[in-house]
Every structure is written in C-alpha cells, then in structure tokens.
Design an enzyme around this catalytic site. Structure first.
Site, PDB file in Angstrom:
ATOM      1  N   ARG A  44      16.113  12.087   7.385  1.00  0.00           N
ATOM      2  CA  ARG A  44      16.980  12.893   8.253  1.00  0.00           C
ATOM      3  C   ARG A  44      17.108  14.328   7.724  1.00  0.00           C
ATOM      4  O   ARG A  44      17.144  15.287   8.508  1.00  0.00           O
ATOM      5  CB  ARG A  44      18.358  12.210   8.363  1.00  0.00           C
ATOM      6  CG  ARG A  44      19.288  12.878   9.345  1.00  0.00           C
ATOM      7  CD  ARG A  44      20.521  12.007   9.660  1.00  0.00           C
ATOM      8  NE  ARG A  44      21.547  12.800  10.296  1.00  0.00           N
ATOM      9  CZ  ARG A  44      22.735  13.092   9.738  1.00  0.00           C
ATOM     10  NH1 ARG A  44      23.069  12.601   8.563  1.00  0.00           N
ATOM     11  NH2 ARG A  44      23.593  13.856  10.376  1.00  0.00           N
ATOM     12  N   HIS A  48      16.198  17.540   9.959  1.00  0.00           N
ATOM     13  CA  HIS A  48      17.201  18.559  10.317  1.00  0.00           C
ATOM     14  C   HIS A  48      16.875  19.933   9.730  1.00  0.00           C
ATOM     15  O   HIS A  48      17.253  20.961  10.301  1.00  0.00           O
ATOM     16  CB  HIS A  48      18.602  18.112   9.898  1.00  0.00           C
ATOM     17  CG  HIS A  48      19.225  17.150  10.863  1.00  0.00           C
ATOM     18  ND1 HIS A  48      20.579  17.057  11.078  1.00  0.00           N
ATOM     19  CD2 HIS A  48      18.661  16.236  11.691  1.00  0.00           C
ATOM     20  CE1 HIS A  48      20.828  16.116  11.980  1.00  0.00           C
ATOM     21  NE2 HIS A  48      19.682  15.598  12.366  1.00  0.00           N
ATOM     22  N   HIS A 171      14.227   6.265  14.344  1.00  0.00           N
ATOM     23  CA  HIS A 171      15.506   5.536  14.374  1.00  0.00           C
ATOM     24  C   HIS A 171      15.344   4.041  14.092  1.00  0.00           C
ATOM     25  O   HIS A 171      16.340   3.317  14.094  1.00  0.00           O
ATOM     26  CB  HIS A 171      16.250   5.790  15.693  1.00  0.00           C
ATOM     27  CG  HIS A 171      16.945   7.121  15.716  1.00  0.00           C
ATOM     28  ND1 HIS A 171      17.514   7.651  16.840  1.00  0.00           N
ATOM     29  CD2 HIS A 171      17.166   8.029  14.726  1.00  0.00           C
ATOM     30  CE1 HIS A 171      18.051   8.839  16.544  1.00  0.00           C
ATOM     31  NE2 HIS A 171      17.849   9.090  15.280  1.00  0.00           N
ATOM     32  N   TRP A 187      20.058   0.762  14.067  1.00  0.00           N
ATOM     33  CA  TRP A 187      19.294   0.530  15.304  1.00  0.00           C
ATOM     34  C   TRP A 187      18.487  -0.766  15.215  1.00  0.00           C
ATOM     35  O   TRP A 187      18.126  -1.325  16.226  1.00  0.00           O
ATOM     36  CB  TRP A 187      18.326   1.687  15.538  1.00  0.00           C
ATOM     37  CG  TRP A 187      18.938   2.983  15.930  1.00  0.00           C
ATOM     38  CD1 TRP A 187      19.121   3.427  17.214  1.00  0.00           C
ATOM     39  CD2 TRP A 187      19.427   4.034  15.084  1.00  0.00           C
ATOM     40  NE1 TRP A 187      19.685   4.683  17.205  1.00  0.00           N
ATOM     41  CE2 TRP A 187      19.882   5.070  15.916  1.00  0.00           C
ATOM     42  CE3 TRP A 187      19.518   4.196  13.692  1.00  0.00           C
ATOM     43  CZ2 TRP A 187      20.423   6.263  15.409  1.00  0.00           C
ATOM     44  CZ3 TRP A 187      20.056   5.369  13.187  1.00  0.00           C
ATOM     45  CH2 TRP A 187      20.507   6.381  14.040  1.00  0.00           C
TER      46      TRP A 187
HETATM   47  C1  HEM Z   1      20.505   9.309  12.135  1.00  0.00           C
HETATM   48  C2  HEM Z   1      20.965  11.625  16.372  1.00  0.00           C
HETATM   49  C3  HEM Z   1      16.192  12.390  16.453  1.00  0.00           C
HETATM   50  C4  HEM Z   1      15.813  10.479  12.048  1.00  0.00           C
HETATM   51  C5  HEM Z   1      21.034   9.885  13.263  1.00  0.00           C
HETATM   52  C6  HEM Z   1      22.427   9.879  13.607  1.00  0.00           C
HETATM   53  C7  HEM Z   1      22.559  10.512  14.802  1.00  0.00           C
HETATM   54  C8  HEM Z   1      21.250  10.937  15.208  1.00  0.00           C
HETATM   55  C9  HEM Z   1      23.849  10.740  15.574  1.00  0.00           C
HETATM   56  C10 HEM Z   1      23.533   9.253  12.758  1.00  0.00           C
HETATM   57  C11 HEM Z   1      23.944  10.180  11.620  1.00  0.00           C
HETATM   58  C12 HEM Z   1      25.004   9.522  10.748  1.00  0.00           C
HETATM   59  O1  HEM Z   1      26.088   9.221  11.275  1.00  0.00           O
HETATM   60  O2  HEM Z   1      24.738   9.312   9.548  1.00  0.00           O
HETATM   61  C13 HEM Z   1      19.701  11.960  16.789  1.00  0.00           C
HETATM   62  C14 HEM Z   1      19.389  12.534  18.078  1.00  0.00           C
HETATM   63  C15 HEM Z   1      18.059  12.727  18.121  1.00  0.00           C
HETATM   64  C16 HEM Z   1      17.516  12.295  16.837  1.00  0.00           C
HETATM   65  C17 HEM Z   1      20.388  12.846  19.180  1.00  0.00           C
HETATM   66  C18 HEM Z   1      17.278  13.230  19.305  1.00  0.00           C
HETATM   67  C19 HEM Z   1      16.163  12.645  19.701  1.00  0.00           C
HETATM   68  C20 HEM Z   1      15.706  12.052  15.215  1.00  0.00           C
HETATM   69  C21 HEM Z   1      14.379  12.367  14.734  1.00  0.00           C
HETATM   70  C22 HEM Z   1      14.280  11.830  13.485  1.00  0.00           C
HETATM   71  C23 HEM Z   1      15.539  11.166  13.196  1.00  0.00           C
HETATM   72  C24 HEM Z   1      13.353  13.201  15.514  1.00  0.00           C
HETATM   73  C25 HEM Z   1      13.118  11.867  12.518  1.00  0.00           C
HETATM   74  C26 HEM Z   1      11.849  11.991  12.909  1.00  0.00           C
HETATM   75  C27 HEM Z   1      17.031   9.888  11.756  1.00  0.00           C
HETATM   76  C28 HEM Z   1      17.256   8.999  10.615  1.00  0.00           C
HETATM   77  C29 HEM Z   1      18.623   8.664  10.649  1.00  0.00           C
HETATM   78  C30 HEM Z   1      19.187   9.347  11.791  1.00  0.00           C
HETATM   79  C31 HEM Z   1      16.213   8.501   9.619  1.00  0.00           C
HETATM   80  C32 HEM Z   1      19.373   7.718   9.689  1.00  0.00           C
HETATM   81  C33 HEM Z   1      20.052   8.512   8.598  1.00  0.00           C
HETATM   82  C34 HEM Z   1      20.817   7.644   7.632  1.00  0.00           C
HETATM   83  O3  HEM Z   1      20.662   6.426   7.619  1.00  0.00           O
HETATM   84  O4  HEM Z   1      21.584   8.225   6.860  1.00  0.00           O
HETATM   85  N1  HEM Z   1      20.343  10.537  14.254  1.00  0.00           N
HETATM   86  N2  HEM Z   1      18.549  11.838  16.075  1.00  0.00           N
HETATM   87  N3  HEM Z   1      16.383  11.357  14.255  1.00  0.00           N
HETATM   88  N4  HEM Z   1      18.202  10.059  12.448  1.00  0.00           N
HETATM   89 FE1  HEM Z   1      18.347  10.867  14.283  1.00  0.00          FE
END
Ligand code: HEM
Length: 286
Positions: A44, A48, A171, A187
């Site tokens: 993440r 970002h 995700h 997820w």
């Molecule tokens: C986690 C939104 C795209 C990788 C999250 C979280 C949100 C989010 C709300 C939870 C954050 C938390 O509460 O810790 C979105 C939205 C996207 C998007 C709206 C639009 C498509 C992506 C992309 C990637 C990604 C493109 C990487 C290629 C991740 C990962 C986590 C995460 C690995 C887990 C982080 C953790 O476990 O701490 N995302 N995301 N996301 N996102 Fe996304």
C-alpha cells in the site's frame, strides 16, 4: 593512479538484491502485527507513493517520496502508512545510499514477490525531493465512490479499464482498519498470500451491505468475515470492468502477467530514469 579519491558509491544489481533480502527478512518479523506480515502495508505504501501521479502536469508519482512530509503524510488516504515507513527505516540505516523513493518502491516489489506474487521488474533512479513537491490532497481514490470516480482517478495517472481491474487485484492482500480508513476487515481468507482470490470472491460470493455504524461496505453473506468496498463492487457493476474481473477469476496466470506489467508501470509513473535495464530480483524461495 592509486592517489585518485574514490568516486561516489555506484550500487550494482547485487546491492539492490541485498536491500530486497533485508526487506524480505523484516516482513514476518512481528507476529503481533495484523495477520503476521508487514507485506500488505508495504504494498500500500508503494502504491500511495506512486498513485498521486498526474499525467497532464507531470506532478506526483513515486519520484520524491514526499509522503515523508506533512501535508502529504496527513492526507486521509495515507492514514496508517507511517507503520510502513517506520519499518523500512532499519533497511535505510543499513543501506543509506538508497533513496527513500527507490526503497519504498523496491519494498513493494519485494512484498509482492515474497507473498507468492509474480516477479515485478524494477529499476533504480528515483531521487528524494523536498516538501515543496508534495501533491495536493484528493489524488488517491475514495473508497465510498464508484466506477466514474475510478475512471477519473486512474485515467489521470494514464491507466485504462483493464489496468484498473488488474491493479485492484492487490486487494487479495491485507485488510481495512477502523482506525485508518474507517472500513473493517480483509477481502480474502489468505490476506498474506498473493492470488486471484479477490476476483473469485467478487463473482462467486453473495454480497450484502454490512449492518454497522461504520462507513458503507459490503460483507459476504455466507461467512460475514470478508469485505468489499463500494469501489471494489463497482468492478462487477460496470460491464466493461466485469469482463476483466471474470477473465482474472478464471485465469491466475493471466492475472499474474497483467498485474506484473501494470504494477511495474505504476511504480515508474513520472520518474526520469537514466537506466534502461530492469532488474528482476530473486525471491527468497527461488
Ligand atoms: C487497503 C482503498 C486500490 C493495495 C486499502 C484500504 C482502503 C483502500 C480503504 C484500507 C486501508 C486501511 O484501513 O488500512 C482503495 C481504493 C482503491 C484501491 C478505493 C481504488 C481502486 C489499490 C491498489 C493497490 C491497493 C491499486 C495496489 C496495487 C492495497 C493493499 C491494502 C489496501 C495491499 C491493505 C493494506 C494493509 O493491510 O494494511 N485500500 N484501494 N489498493 N490497498 Fe487499496
């Protein structure tokens, strides 16, 4: 002659592989953290740092590592990423020659590969920039929205519909935290293993609105332990997105190939590379 002073340190592929190995080693170093791996939060961070890119103004992107500074570090979308930045400090101390911008993107590559994902070709060349290069708030996607918003945000970076769906497969990893985004839960059932499960679950499970006081999110009807964001669900509501979801659900190899291409592209947005050659790092399991 022998009196010539040594030039600046010129890291080789082997030096970057050492950085990779040190990141790999810290991934599972804290059993108490989440599902036992820093891998997801490092993915993440890399995303970002890169996803602020705007192709019109050529601003943002991974070059600069400006998330080290307020205001960017305090943008709502970046809540919780301090954990990822802090954990990498040990690696930076050991290899002070690497820029934060190269380190964060390399760490995301290492995390994906070590969690069983595809090889992501990577090259160095990012330079850290100062606070003046911070991007304005609002460049990263808002999970409460749907397909129009996804297209607005990802087209601005230069991605197409297939690439939006391929990137979203990340995700499969990690979870939402109420004290970060406000959303809650993972997820998939294996949030530290990189698979195409995100797509399979989207299609195969029945999803309903979760009844709770938090932000609107979906839960799977059968176990009630998994979640989807409104933006995730938009990938099967939209006909064009859905075609790609179905293809990736059926074919993990196709997903791995497309993900490797699009994630490598994401990490390179806006970076003025001098080096053409891309490195493919050995995973610790190779
Ligand atoms: C986690 C939104 C795209 C990788 C999250 C979280 C949100 C989010 C709300 C939870 C954050 C938390 O509460 O810790 C979105 C939205 C996207 C998007 C709206 C639009 C498509 C992506 C992309 C990637 C990604 C493109 C990487 C290629 C991740 C990962 C986590 C995460 C690995 C887990 C982080 C953790 O476990 O701490 N995302 N995301 N996301 N996102 Fe996304």
């Amino acid at each position: 002659s022998s009196t010539k002073p040594p030039g600046p340190f010129q890291p080789t592929k082997e030096d970057y592989q050492k950085v990779y190995n040190d990141v790999a080693e810290l991934l599972d170093s804290n059993d108490e953290y989440d599902d036992g791996s820093y891998g997801p939060v490092l993915v993440r961070l890399g995303w970002h740092a890169s996803g602020t890119y705007d192709k019109e103004t050529k601003t943002g992107g991974s070059n600069g590592a400006t998330m080290r500074f307020a205001p960017e570090s305090d943008h709502g979308a970046n809540a919780g990423l301090r954990t990822a930045r802090d954990v990498l400090e040990k690696v930076k101390d050991k290899h002070p020659w690497i820029s934060y911008s190269d380190l964060w993107t390399l760490a995301a590559v290492a995390a994906i590969q070590e969690m069983g994902g595809p090889k992501i070709p990577w090259r160095p060349g990012r330079n850290d920039r100062d606070v003046a290069a911070c991007t304005p708030d609002g460049r990263l996607p808002d999970a409460t929205k749907e397909q129009k918003h996804l297209r607005d945000i990802f087209y601005r970076m230069g991605f197409n519909d297939q690439e939006i769906v391929a990137l979203s497969g990340a995700h499969a990893l990690g979870r939402c935290h109420t004290d970060r985004s406000g959303f809650e839960g993972p997820w998939t059932f294996s949030p530290t293993v990189f698979t195409n499960d995100f797509y399979k679950l989207l299609i195969e499970e029945k999803w309903s609105w979760k009844k709770w006081n938090g932000p609107k999110q979906f839960e799977d009807v059968s176990s009630k332990s998994l979640m989807m964001l409104p933006t995730d669900m938009a990938l099967i509501k939209d006909k064009v997105f859905r075609k790609h979801v179905e293809a990736y659900a059926k074919d993990n190899e196709l997903f791995f190939r497309d993900f490797a291409d699009v994630f490598a592209k994401l990490l390179e947005l806006g970076v003025p590379f001098k080096q053409e050659e891309k490195f493919v790092f050995k995973a610790t399991t190779d």
